[in-house]
Scaffold this motif. Structure first.
Motif, PDB file in Angstrom:
ATOM      1  N   VAL A   1       0.860  -1.178   0.000  1.00 26.92           N
ATOM      2  CA  VAL A   1       0.000   0.000   0.000  1.00 26.92           C
ATOM      3  C   VAL A   1       0.902   1.235   0.000  1.00 26.92           C
ATOM      4  O   VAL A   1       1.683   1.431   0.921  1.00 26.92           O
ATOM      5  CB  VAL A   1      -0.950   0.008   1.215  1.00 26.92           C
ATOM      6  CG1 VAL A   1      -1.797   1.263   1.232  1.00 26.92           C
ATOM      7  CG2 VAL A   1      -1.826  -1.235   1.199  1.00 26.92           C
ATOM      8  N   GLU A   2       0.799   2.029  -1.061  1.00 24.10           N
ATOM      9  CA  GLU A   2       1.623   3.231  -1.181  1.00 24.10           C
ATOM     10  C   GLU A   2       0.938   4.451  -0.578  1.00 24.10           C
ATOM     11  O   GLU A   2       1.602   5.324  -0.043  1.00 24.10           O
ATOM     12  CB  GLU A   2       1.957   3.461  -2.649  1.00 24.10           C
ATOM     13  CG  GLU A   2       2.801   2.324  -3.208  1.00 24.10           C
ATOM     14  CD  GLU A   2       2.850   2.281  -4.709  1.00 24.10           C
ATOM     15  OE1 GLU A   2       2.234   3.149  -5.358  1.00 24.10           O
ATOM     16  OE2 GLU A   2       3.486   1.370  -5.241  1.00 24.10           O
ATOM     17  N   ARG A   3      -0.373   4.508  -0.688  1.00 27.19           N
ATOM     18  CA  ARG A   3      -1.167   5.581  -0.092  1.00 27.19           C
ATOM     19  C   ARG A   3      -2.414   4.983   0.495  1.00 27.19           C
ATOM     20  O   ARG A   3      -3.064   4.194  -0.178  1.00 27.19           O
ATOM     21  CB  ARG A   3      -1.583   6.609  -1.153  1.00 27.19           C
ATOM     22  CG  ARG A   3      -0.482   7.485  -1.558  1.00 27.19           C
ATOM     23  CD  ARG A   3      -1.027   8.613  -2.385  1.00 27.19           C
ATOM     24  NE  ARG A   3       0.093   9.383  -2.886  1.00 27.19           N
ATOM     25  CZ  ARG A   3       0.098  10.024  -4.024  1.00 27.19           C
ATOM     26  NH1 ARG A   3      -0.956  10.013  -4.785  1.00 27.19           N
ATOM     27  NH2 ARG A   3       1.141  10.693  -4.393  1.00 27.19           N
ATOM     28  N   PRO A   4      -2.814   5.303   1.638  1.00 21.86           N
ATOM     29  CA  PRO A   4      -2.144   6.152   2.615  1.00 21.86           C
ATOM     30  C   PRO A   4      -1.045   5.388   3.339  1.00 21.86           C
ATOM     31  O   PRO A   4      -1.140   4.169   3.521  1.00 21.86           O
ATOM     32  CB  PRO A   4      -3.250   6.542   3.587  1.00 21.86           C
ATOM     33  CG  PRO A   4      -4.191   5.379   3.552  1.00 21.86           C
ATOM     34  CD  PRO A   4      -4.122   4.854   2.133  1.00 21.86           C
ATOM     35  N   ALA A   5      -0.020   6.081   3.764  1.00 21.28           N
ATOM     36  CA  ALA A   5       1.014   5.479   4.594  1.00 21.28           C
ATOM     37  C   ALA A   5       0.456   5.327   6.011  1.00 21.28           C
ATOM     38  O   ALA A   5      -0.549   5.939   6.358  1.00 21.28           O
ATOM     39  CB  ALA A   5       2.260   6.362   4.600  1.00 21.28           C
ATOM     40  N   ALA A   6       1.117   4.513   6.788  1.00 20.69           N
ATOM     41  CA  ALA A   6       0.667   4.329   8.175  1.00 20.69           C
ATOM     42  C   ALA A   6       0.635   5.674   8.887  1.00 20.69           C
ATOM     43  O   ALA A   6       1.560   6.475   8.755  1.00 20.69           O
ATOM     44  CB  ALA A   6       1.604   3.364   8.891  1.00 20.69           C
ATOM     45  N   TYR A   7      -0.430   5.916   9.576  1.00 20.70           N
ATOM     46  CA  TYR A   7      -0.629   7.146  10.356  1.00 20.70           C
ATOM     47  C   TYR A   7      -0.661   8.406   9.497  1.00 20.70           C
ATOM     48  O   TYR A   7      -0.382   9.493   9.967  1.00 20.70           O
ATOM     49  CB  TYR A   7       0.435   7.281  11.458  1.00 20.70           C
ATOM     50  CG  TYR A   7       0.450   6.075  12.343  1.00 20.70           C
ATOM     51  CD1 TYR A   7      -0.571   5.855  13.249  1.00 20.70           C
ATOM     52  CD2 TYR A   7       1.456   5.135  12.244  1.00 20.70           C
ATOM     53  CE1 TYR A   7      -0.585   4.735  14.063  1.00 20.70           C
ATOM     54  CE2 TYR A   7       1.455   4.004  13.045  1.00 20.70           C
ATOM     55  CZ  TYR A   7       0.437   3.816  13.942  1.00 20.70           C
ATOM     56  OH  TYR A   7       0.423   2.705  14.732  1.00 20.70           O
TER      57      TYR A   7
END
Length: 82
Positions: free
Chosen positions: A17-23
């Motif tokens: 997953v490139e977007r969204p990143a964690a947090y």
């Protein structure tokens, strides 16, 4: 001669997953890449399926999902051809 069962199949690599990143703050865009042979991508928000899409030969995806205006857990699941 001892007959042994074939080794278990290697599971496909998990989606990236490139977007969204964690947090990271997100307004609903989820983008990423998947292993070759992946046929479907399922997006869950707080455990509820909000999008399910079929991939047609590609290994990337980009989809808008409805997100509530609060902290949520977004999960991306992939399904291969088997």
């Amino acid at each position: 001669m001892i007959d042994t069962p074939p080794p278990p199949a290697t599971p496909p690599r998990p989606p990236v997953v490139e977007r969204p990143a964690a947090y990271q703050v997100s307004y609903g865009l989820v983008q990423g890449s998947v292993a070759p042979g992946t046929r479907r991508v399922v997006i869950r928000v707080d455990g509820r399926i909000v999008r399910a899409l079929r991939l047609r030969g590609g290994t990337t995806f980009s989809v808008d999902v409805p997100l509530p205006p609060r902290d949520t857990r977004v999960r991306v699941e992939t399904i291969d051809r088997s």
